[in-house]
Design an enzyme around this catalytic site. Structure first.
Site, PDB file in Angstrom:
ATOM      1  N   CYS A   2      -6.365  44.320   4.304  1.00  0.00           N
ATOM      2  CA  CYS A   2      -6.837  44.831   5.561  1.00  0.00           C
ATOM      3  C   CYS A   2      -5.662  45.752   6.158  1.00  0.00           C
ATOM      4  O   CYS A   2      -4.600  45.988   5.317  1.00  0.00           O
ATOM      5  CB  CYS A   2      -6.781  43.918   6.620  1.00  0.00           C
ATOM      6  SG  CYS A   2      -7.728  42.301   6.077  1.00  0.00           S
ATOM      7  N   ARG A  27      -8.666  50.410   4.140  1.00  0.00           N
ATOM      8  CA  ARG A  27      -8.364  49.490   3.616  1.00  0.00           C
ATOM      9  C   ARG A  27      -9.149  48.092   4.118  1.00  0.00           C
ATOM     10  O   ARG A  27      -8.948  46.929   3.638  1.00  0.00           O
ATOM     11  CB  ARG A  27      -6.753  49.064   3.907  1.00  0.00           C
ATOM     12  CG  ARG A  27      -6.001  49.970   3.693  1.00  0.00           C
ATOM     13  CD  ARG A  27      -4.521  49.557   4.182  1.00  0.00           C
ATOM     14  NE  ARG A  27      -3.886  48.450   3.911  1.00  0.00           N
ATOM     15  CZ  ARG A  27      -3.305  48.330   3.083  1.00  0.00           C
ATOM     16  NH1 ARG A  27      -2.495  49.102   2.450  1.00  0.00           N
ATOM     17  NH2 ARG A  27      -2.656  46.878   2.700  1.00  0.00           N
ATOM     18  N   TRP A  79     -10.856  43.508   6.483  1.00  0.00           N
ATOM     19  CA  TRP A  79     -11.803  43.323   5.354  1.00  0.00           C
ATOM     20  C   TRP A  79     -11.714  41.744   5.146  1.00  0.00           C
ATOM     21  O   TRP A  79     -10.439  41.259   4.667  1.00  0.00           O
ATOM     22  CB  TRP A  79     -11.070  44.078   4.119  1.00  0.00           C
ATOM     23  CG  TRP A  79     -11.914  43.675   2.769  1.00  0.00           C
ATOM     24  CD1 TRP A  79     -11.584  42.855   1.844  1.00  0.00           C
ATOM     25  CD2 TRP A  79     -12.914  44.552   2.415  1.00  0.00           C
ATOM     26  NE1 TRP A  79     -12.375  42.964   0.938  1.00  0.00           N
ATOM     27  CE2 TRP A  79     -13.211  43.943   1.176  1.00  0.00           C
ATOM     28  CE3 TRP A  79     -13.673  45.652   3.163  1.00  0.00           C
ATOM     29  CZ2 TRP A  79     -14.424  44.301   0.583  1.00  0.00           C
ATOM     30  CZ3 TRP A  79     -14.899  45.824   2.176  1.00  0.00           C
ATOM     31  CH2 TRP A  79     -15.340  45.207   1.026  1.00  0.00           C
ATOM     32  N   ASN A 105      -2.334  40.237   7.123  1.00  0.00           N
ATOM     33  CA  ASN A 105      -2.875  40.654   5.910  1.00  0.00           C
ATOM     34  C   ASN A 105      -2.818  39.532   5.109  1.00  0.00           C
ATOM     35  O   ASN A 105      -1.386  39.017   5.111  1.00  0.00           O
ATOM     36  CB  ASN A 105      -2.496  41.816   5.392  1.00  0.00           C
ATOM     37  CG  ASN A 105      -3.039  43.252   6.145  1.00  0.00           C
ATOM     38  OD1 ASN A 105      -3.868  43.011   6.974  1.00  0.00           O
ATOM     39  ND2 ASN A 105      -2.598  44.205   5.917  1.00  0.00           N
ATOM     40  N   GLY A 106      -3.173  39.339   3.915  1.00  0.00           N
ATOM     41  CA  GLY A 106      -3.299  38.208   2.945  1.00  0.00           C
ATOM     42  C   GLY A 106      -4.031  36.906   3.216  1.00  0.00           C
ATOM     43  O   GLY A 106      -4.882  36.938   4.017  1.00  0.00           O
ATOM     44  N   GLU A 486     -20.167  49.327 -20.230  1.00  0.00           N
ATOM     45  CA  GLU A 486     -19.587  49.788 -18.883  1.00  0.00           C
ATOM     46  C   GLU A 486     -18.644  50.826 -19.409  1.00  0.00           C
ATOM     47  O   GLU A 486     -18.648  51.711 -18.498  1.00  0.00           O
ATOM     48  CB  GLU A 486     -18.806  48.520 -18.799  1.00  0.00           C
ATOM     49  CG  GLU A 486     -17.773  48.637 -17.432  1.00  0.00           C
ATOM     50  CD  GLU A 486     -18.565  48.864 -16.121  1.00  0.00           C
ATOM     51  OE1 GLU A 486     -19.697  49.023 -16.136  1.00  0.00           O
ATOM     52  OE2 GLU A 486     -17.713  49.649 -15.226  1.00  0.00           O
ATOM     53  N   LYS A 490     -18.844  54.327 -17.284  1.00  0.00           N
ATOM     54  CA  LYS A 490     -17.669  54.957 -16.516  1.00  0.00           C
ATOM     55  C   LYS A 490     -17.607  56.390 -16.634  1.00  0.00           C
ATOM     56  O   LYS A 490     -17.357  57.035 -15.902  1.00  0.00           O
ATOM     57  CB  LYS A 490     -16.202  54.205 -16.603  1.00  0.00           C
ATOM     58  CG  LYS A 490     -16.116  52.739 -16.287  1.00  0.00           C
ATOM     59  CD  LYS A 490     -15.733  52.561 -14.555  1.00  0.00           C
ATOM     60  CE  LYS A 490     -17.116  52.780 -14.072  1.00  0.00           C
ATOM     61  NZ  LYS A 490     -17.748  51.524 -13.566  1.00  0.00           N
ATOM     62  N   GLU A 493     -20.363  58.581 -15.290  1.00  0.00           N
ATOM     63  CA  GLU A 493     -20.650  58.671 -13.925  1.00  0.00           C
ATOM     64  C   GLU A 493     -19.587  59.709 -13.266  1.00  0.00           C
ATOM     65  O   GLU A 493     -19.787  60.234 -12.193  1.00  0.00           O
ATOM     66  CB  GLU A 493     -20.784  57.624 -13.408  1.00  0.00           C
ATOM     67  CG  GLU A 493     -19.568  56.622 -13.048  1.00  0.00           C
ATOM     68  CD  GLU A 493     -19.656  55.187 -12.360  1.00  0.00           C
ATOM     69  OE1 GLU A 493     -20.691  55.300 -11.265  1.00  0.00           O
ATOM     70  OE2 GLU A 493     -19.502  54.248 -12.713  1.00  0.00           O
ATOM     71  N   HIS A 509     -30.060  52.068 -36.258  1.00  0.00           N
ATOM     72  CA  HIS A 509     -31.552  52.090 -36.017  1.00  0.00           C
ATOM     73  C   HIS A 509     -32.100  53.288 -35.354  1.00  0.00           C
ATOM     74  O   HIS A 509     -33.104  53.241 -34.652  1.00  0.00           O
ATOM     75  CB  HIS A 509     -32.085  50.813 -35.398  1.00  0.00           C
ATOM     76  CG  HIS A 509     -31.657  49.609 -36.183  1.00  0.00           C
ATOM     77  ND1 HIS A 509     -32.524  49.126 -36.895  1.00  0.00           N
ATOM     78  CD2 HIS A 509     -30.427  48.727 -36.044  1.00  0.00           C
ATOM     79  CE1 HIS A 509     -31.877  47.995 -37.655  1.00  0.00           C
ATOM     80  NE2 HIS A 509     -30.468  47.859 -37.151  1.00  0.00           N
ATOM     81  N   LYS A 608     -21.997  54.852  -3.126  1.00  0.00           N
ATOM     82  CA  LYS A 608     -21.359  53.515  -3.363  1.00  0.00           C
ATOM     83  C   LYS A 608     -22.086  52.403  -3.239  1.00  0.00           C
ATOM     84  O   LYS A 608     -22.043  51.550  -3.997  1.00  0.00           O
ATOM     85  CB  LYS A 608     -19.972  53.404  -2.632  1.00  0.00           C
ATOM     86  CG  LYS A 608     -19.173  52.368  -2.681  1.00  0.00           C
ATOM     87  CD  LYS A 608     -18.454  52.328  -3.966  1.00  0.00           C
ATOM     88  CE  LYS A 608     -17.698  51.081  -4.275  1.00  0.00           C
ATOM     89  NZ  LYS A 608     -17.356  50.904  -6.022  1.00  0.00           N
TER      90      LYS A 608
END
Ligand code: M6R
Length: 613
Positions: A2, A27, A79, A105-106, A486, A490, A493, A509, A608
């Site tokens: 945060c 954040r 957050w 925060n935390g 994956e 990456k 994209e 194949h 996103k």
């Protein structure tokens, strides 16, 4: 993760705080709030949503004359980690008297026990947050000296924090403390600012002091008195910041994606924190909320997801089958929702989504619920639609992911899946001894990732050799097959290089027809089962002149002789090996894209959060 900002000085604290929050919004952005001290009272404004909404509310609540004369306050953009993103859960929180306030925060790990002790003393709480418990504890110990009360309270706290606290009795003081959650002090002229990163304060001053863990600072307009938690003075250097604001938001990294890649050891530690039971050799996932009997009754796992989350699910299949002895199917969420899938009441449907808002994944869980399956979520965004609709599940606690290319969410999803499979497995057939061994492997994951990040410079060199490629193939076997998918995702994209991931056995194949000296192959050759067959596949590629980059376990000299270039990752057991391997591939893709001058954080055509089907 945060954002915190606090101000004490001659300017309008309200303006400084709102400006700082806007800079910190990356954040955390699900709710925000601020408190200022004036006229022998604390005045709060909080709201859900973006800082813009908070600003509107502040302007409606406080006349300009009031806003201009207030010289001290603290603010927060959130957050959510504990409790949904609501107004009640937004910071700042106040103590039982309403005369002290705190932003945090935390994660306070022992907050439930502290909350119980305080409730027994008559405290009542208005939020579900761990942070509110902390300010109540400070209030309980407050005898007129805020600094001393904060130090006394922190001695009872387990977990991580970056905090700023204020008291109505001291309208020219802020007390800040740090353990595991960054805080930086801005030393202005007749003003002092505290923030969770420099982006919030460099428009006011470039003279800063970075607090260390266990530091507690008393801030006044004249500066900062920094001590440790035992009230012993400590000396901290004043540094000069020469970054611009844009760079500061990214913590000095060129892109959010790179920052998020480098955050992974911390993100993974947050994902794992307090969740491994090293006595019983299992995982403690409170959000899963199923008894061993209910877990033992599951007959099949069905994982639904899209994109990177789908790839995480494909690795999860290996985890559930191996540790929990459960047949596991992985479904692209759109395919699942439209196929009229066969769903049994003994199925556990696991929806994986970083954002928690992906339209197809959401529709898939609605279908599964409709047909009576047990539905569980793995989400990063607290209070997101999927998290709410699944009702039970496990949060990643990876912090906000800003770069469109998902990185830290993927590795944290794998860590959660591994813990989930361990927990389900221990309710079924996994022995305590085996469970303990898996716990030990999971604990090492953040260090494995750190070791890959330490090899960034070597990965850049390899990326430089391949940055002009037009096509790329990624191949793997076993639980490295989804990691190959994956890795290819990456690369395509963010660099716009055509990249395809294949099971290594599938090459013959068809795809092998495309291989020549212009089509490099990334081969996942970690020292795990299937490596010998992978080497044969690599030889087939090289026979077609395709250059091969091998992802190799550290020190594997024999395999190195089969490839043209190598990315080295630490030797890891097969269940955790996908995580460091994925990180090496993220770095490779990032550097290739950067070398091609691509807009890494906002690749063309991508969003996103995919909230349409
Ligand atoms: O938020 P979700 O995890 O549900 O998102 C799923 C995909 O849209 C996402 O993973 C996408 O593939 C990323 N851009 C990959 O980097």
């Amino acid at each position: 993760m945060c954002g915190i900002v606090g101000y004490v000085g001659a300017k309008s604290a309200v303006d400084v705080l709102i400006g700082g929050l806007k800079r910190l919004e990356y954040r955390g952005y699900d709710s925000s709030g601020l408190v200022v001290a004036a006229d022998k009272a604390l005045h709060f404004v909080k709201d859900t949503g973006k800082v813009r909404q908070l600003e509107t509310r502040v302007h409606a609540a406080w006349p300009q004359a009031f806003r201009q004369r207030v010289g001290m306050g603290i603010a927060h953009t959130r957050w959510a980690t504990h409790g949904a993103p609501t107004r009640e859960n937004a910071h700042p929180h106040s103590d039982q008297t309403g005369r002290l306030a705190l932003v945090h925060n935390g994660i306070i790990e022992n907050y439930a026990a502290l909350r119980q002790q305080l409730a027994a003393k008559g405290h009542t709480f208005v939020s579900q947050t761990d942070s509110e418990v902390l300010i109540h504890l400070i209030g309980e110990l407050y005898k007129g000296n805020l600094f001393e009360a904060v130090c006394a309270a922190l001695k009872h706290v387990e977990g991580t924090y970056g905090i700023a606290a204020v008291s109505v009795d001291h309208p020219d003081q802020i007390v800040a403390a740090r353990k595991g959650s960054p805080l930086v002090i801005g030393m202005g002229e007749n003003e002092t600012i505290i923030a969770s990163d420099v982006s919030a304060l460099i428009s006011h001053t470039r003279q800063v002091i970075y607090l260390d863990d266990d530091d507690v600072a008393l801030l006044t307009p004249a500066g900062a008195d920094i001590r440790n938690i035992h009230n012993v003075p400590v000396s901290r250097e004043v540094a000069q910041v020469d970054w611009d604001v844009g760079v500061a938001e990214k913590g000095g990294f060129e892109h959010f994606m790179l920052k998020e890649i480098f955050e992974q050891p911390d993100a993974l530690s947050n994902t794992l924190r307090g969740r491994l039971d090293e006595q019983m050799g299992t995982a403690m996932l409170a959000g899963l909320a199923l008894s061993p009997r209910e877990l033992a009754a599951i007959r099949r796992v069905v994982i639904v997801a899209c994109g990177t989350s789908l790839h995480a699910g494909m690795v999860g299949k290996y985890y559930f089958e191996e540790l929990a002895d459960l047949p596991t199917e992985v479904e692209q969420a759109a395919e699942y929702r439209y196929r009229n899938p066969i769903i049994h009441p003994t199925d556990m449907v696991v929806a994986i989504s970083q954002s928690g808002e992906t339209a197809d994944t959401l529709a898939a869980i609605r279908e599964a619920k409709q047909k009576g399956a047990l539905v569980v979520g793995i989400c990063n965004v607290v209070g997101s639609t999927i998290a709410r609709e699944t009702g039970r599940g496990v949060y990643l606690h990876a912090g906000p992911e800003i770069g469109v290319a998902s990185t830290k969410a993927f590795t944290c999803q794998l860590a959660v899946l591994l813990m989930m499979a361990l927990k389900v497995g221990r309710a079924r057939r996994l022995s305590r001894q085996d469970g303990l061994e898996i716990c030990a492997q999971i604990k090492r994951i953040p260090d494995l990732v750190k070791a890959v990040l330490d090899r960034n410079a070597a990965i850049i060199k390899v990326a430089e050799r391949y940055a002009t490629a037009k096509d790329f193939f990624y191949i793997g076997r076993g639980c490295m097959y989804p990691v190959a998918l994956e890795g290819a995702l990456k690369l395509k994209e963010i660099s716009y290089i055509h990249a395809e991931g294949y099971h290594a056995a599938e090459l013959k194949h068809g795809p092998i027809a495309l291989l020549d000296e212009h089509a490099p192959v990334m081969a996942l050759l970690n020292n795990i089962a299937g490596k010998e067959k992978m080497i044969s596949n690599v030889q087939e590629c090289r026979a077609r002149q395709a250059p091969v980059i091998g992802v190799l376990s550290e020190g594997d000299r024999d395999t190195a002789t089969h490839v043209n270039d190598a990315l080295h990752v630490p030797l890891a057991p097969h269940l955790s090996a996908p995580i460091p391997t994925a990180v090496a591939l993220q770095l490779f893709a990032y550097h290739v894209a950067r070398l091609r001058d691509c807009p890494v954080d906002q690749p063309r055509n991508l969003a996103k959060s995919v909230t349409v089907e």
